[in-house]
Design an enzyme around this catalytic site. Structure first.
Site, PDB file in Angstrom:
ATOM      1  N   ASP A 141      69.102  46.150   2.435  1.00 24.56           N
ATOM      2  CA  ASP A 141      68.484  46.582   3.687  1.00 24.56           C
ATOM      3  C   ASP A 141      67.885  47.962   3.423  1.00 24.56           C
ATOM      4  O   ASP A 141      68.610  48.936   3.208  1.00 24.56           O
ATOM      5  CB  ASP A 141      69.560  46.648   4.780  1.00 24.56           C
ATOM      6  CG  ASP A 141      69.041  47.178   6.117  1.00 24.56           C
ATOM      7  OD1 ASP A 141      67.857  47.552   6.192  1.00 24.56           O
ATOM      8  OD2 ASP A 141      69.838  47.204   7.077  1.00 24.56           O
ATOM      9  N   TRP A 147      75.411  50.073   9.829  1.00 25.05           N
ATOM     10  CA  TRP A 147      74.465  48.969   9.601  1.00 25.05           C
ATOM     11  C   TRP A 147      75.054  47.935   8.668  1.00 25.05           C
ATOM     12  O   TRP A 147      74.824  46.730   8.840  1.00 25.05           O
ATOM     13  CB  TRP A 147      73.109  49.488   9.128  1.00 25.05           C
ATOM     14  CG  TRP A 147      72.399  50.215  10.234  1.00 25.05           C
ATOM     15  CD1 TRP A 147      72.110  51.548  10.287  1.00 25.05           C
ATOM     16  CD2 TRP A 147      71.939  49.653  11.483  1.00 25.05           C
ATOM     17  NE1 TRP A 147      71.485  51.850  11.483  1.00 25.05           N
ATOM     18  CE2 TRP A 147      71.370  50.708  12.229  1.00 25.05           C
ATOM     19  CE3 TRP A 147      71.954  48.374  12.035  1.00 25.05           C
ATOM     20  CZ2 TRP A 147      70.816  50.517  13.510  1.00 25.05           C
ATOM     21  CZ3 TRP A 147      71.406  48.173  13.298  1.00 25.05           C
ATOM     22  CH2 TRP A 147      70.846  49.234  14.019  1.00 25.05           C
ATOM     23  N   LYS A 189      60.907  52.721  11.044  1.00 27.55           N
ATOM     24  CA  LYS A 189      61.428  53.987  10.528  1.00 27.55           C
ATOM     25  C   LYS A 189      60.372  54.680   9.657  1.00 27.55           C
ATOM     26  O   LYS A 189      60.062  55.828   9.867  1.00 27.55           O
ATOM     27  CB  LYS A 189      62.707  53.772   9.706  1.00 27.55           C
ATOM     28  CG  LYS A 189      63.760  52.830  10.329  1.00 27.55           C
ATOM     29  CD  LYS A 189      64.410  53.319  11.564  1.00 27.55           C
ATOM     30  CE  LYS A 189      65.306  52.395  12.364  1.00 27.55           C
ATOM     31  NZ  LYS A 189      66.203  51.497  11.744  1.00 27.55           N
TER      32      LYS A 189
END
Ligand code: PLP
Length: 360
Positions: free
Chosen positions: A172, A102, A196
């Protein structure tokens, strides 16, 4: 009651209570005669849902008045581009710490807009750790420093907030949102997709220090200008109303659980249970440095990839769903987000033990 445990990395398990509430209110929200999906986003019913969700988010995370909270679309991936558009002026450099897949995506997208310095990376260590702070080569006067607080694929998580001085820190937090208390004042921006830990896909949360807004690049689309979004309460256009509503139900569920600190205690208990078993076994392997292991995403491998298919089939039979690892790393991954119960992790450990006994 459902009799399965869902270990998906995202979209992921939601609290059953929340799904039940959403189902009960599906046709007629609070006597309004409308489903939340059918409401005007400017009407008083939806406005009250939106305001309550924001108030509960602020209370749970302790977000000070000097920060704006935005309910947007486009996922964390669109934020990878929005961040440099809003916070990386021409001629300045943004520092990124590369801890996994990511981080890499965030770096790649930022490079479309300006100068990026990868100030530290664990890529040569196969992303099995957070590079120690002493290795970071930060740019003096950087526009911001970006980290991925929890690498969902590699299972690597920052256990504390790194000190980057006065430069705004951007994180993030897609996959560890509200899984542990966080001092918002140490960050310039916190952001993540909801799917999530917080709700359905389609909602992206951004928490941004207000004084950082107002410097978007010229010719940027209105929807990508975080100042315009902040000035319009995230309603430059239609917000993801149903996803905001479900996230609001999750926030209320979090409050009933005792808030973020109480949820963190359960997350510690759950992740310890799983890691302790993996560490006690010579059969399963988790490659991540102990100090940097994620409490949310636990990748592990079996001694032989040929065992993966029977492992997954046996798990499925026991109602242990979505344990297949990410295609980029293989093996298995158990995502044990806030809504995963201790009983679910216990059921997984019981299965790990039984499978090892049979095949070890
Ligand atoms: C899932 C995930 C993303 C991507 O989120 P989208 O909402 O699909 O854009 C980004 N970062 C992290 C850490 C993630 O877990």
């Amino acid at each position: 009651m459902r009799n399965v445990f869902n270990f998906s990395a995202g979209p992921a398990v939601l609290p059953e209570e929340v799904l039940g509430e959403a189902a009960a209110e599906m046709l007629d929200w609070h006597g309004s005669g409308q489903s939340v999906m059918e409401m005007s986003h400017r009407g008083k019913e939806y406005m009250s849902i939106h305001a309550q969700a924001e108030a509960d988010l602020r209370e749970l995370m302790g977000i000070p008045a000097s920060y704006k909270t935005l309910f947007l679309q486009g996922g964390a991936t669109l934020q990878f581009a929005i961040l440099p558009m809003n916070f990386l002026p021409q001629g300045k450099t943004a520092d990124y710490i590369n801890t996994g897949e990511w981080s890499k995506k965030a770096i790649k997208e930022a490079q479309l807009f300006g100068k990026v310095n990868v100030a530290a990376s664990s890529e040569e260590r196969k992303f099995t750790c957070v590079p120690p702070r002493g290795e970071w080569r930060l740019t003096p006067d950087a526009a911001y420093v970006h980290i991925c607080a929890n690498e969902t694929i590699g299972g690597v998580e920052f256990q504390s907030t790194p000190d980057v001085g006065d430069v705004p820190l951007i994180a993030d937090i897609s996959s560890n949102f509200m899984s542990r208390p966080i001092d918002v004042t140490k960050y310039g921006v916190l952001y993540g997709g909801a799917q999530k830990n917080l709700g359905p896909a389609g909602l992206t949360l951004v928490i941004v220090r207000e004084d950082l807004l107002g410097h978007v690049r010229p010719n940027s689309p209105s929807l990508l200008d975080l100042k315009q979004q902040a000035d319009n309460d995230s309603m430059v256009n239609t917000p993801p109303t149903f996803a905001v509503y479900v996230a609001g139900l999750v926030f209320r569920w979090m409050k009933r659980q005792g808030g973020v600190a109480a949820v963190e205690r359960r997350n510690i208990e759950k992740s310890n249970l799983l890691y302790d078993y993996l560490d006690s076994s010579a059969f399963y392997t988790n490659p991540v440095a102990r100090a940097d292991r994620s409490r949310m995403n636990v990748p592990f491998t079996l001694p032989d990839a040929a065992l993966d298919a029977p492992f997954l089939a046996g798990a499925q039979e026991r109602g242990l769903l979505q344990l297949k690892g990410h295609r980029s790393v293989g093996g298995m991954r158990a995502s044990i987000y806030n809504a995963m119960s201790l009983a679910g992790v216990q059921a997984l450990v019981d299965y790990l033990r039984a499978f090892e006994k049979q095949h070890g």
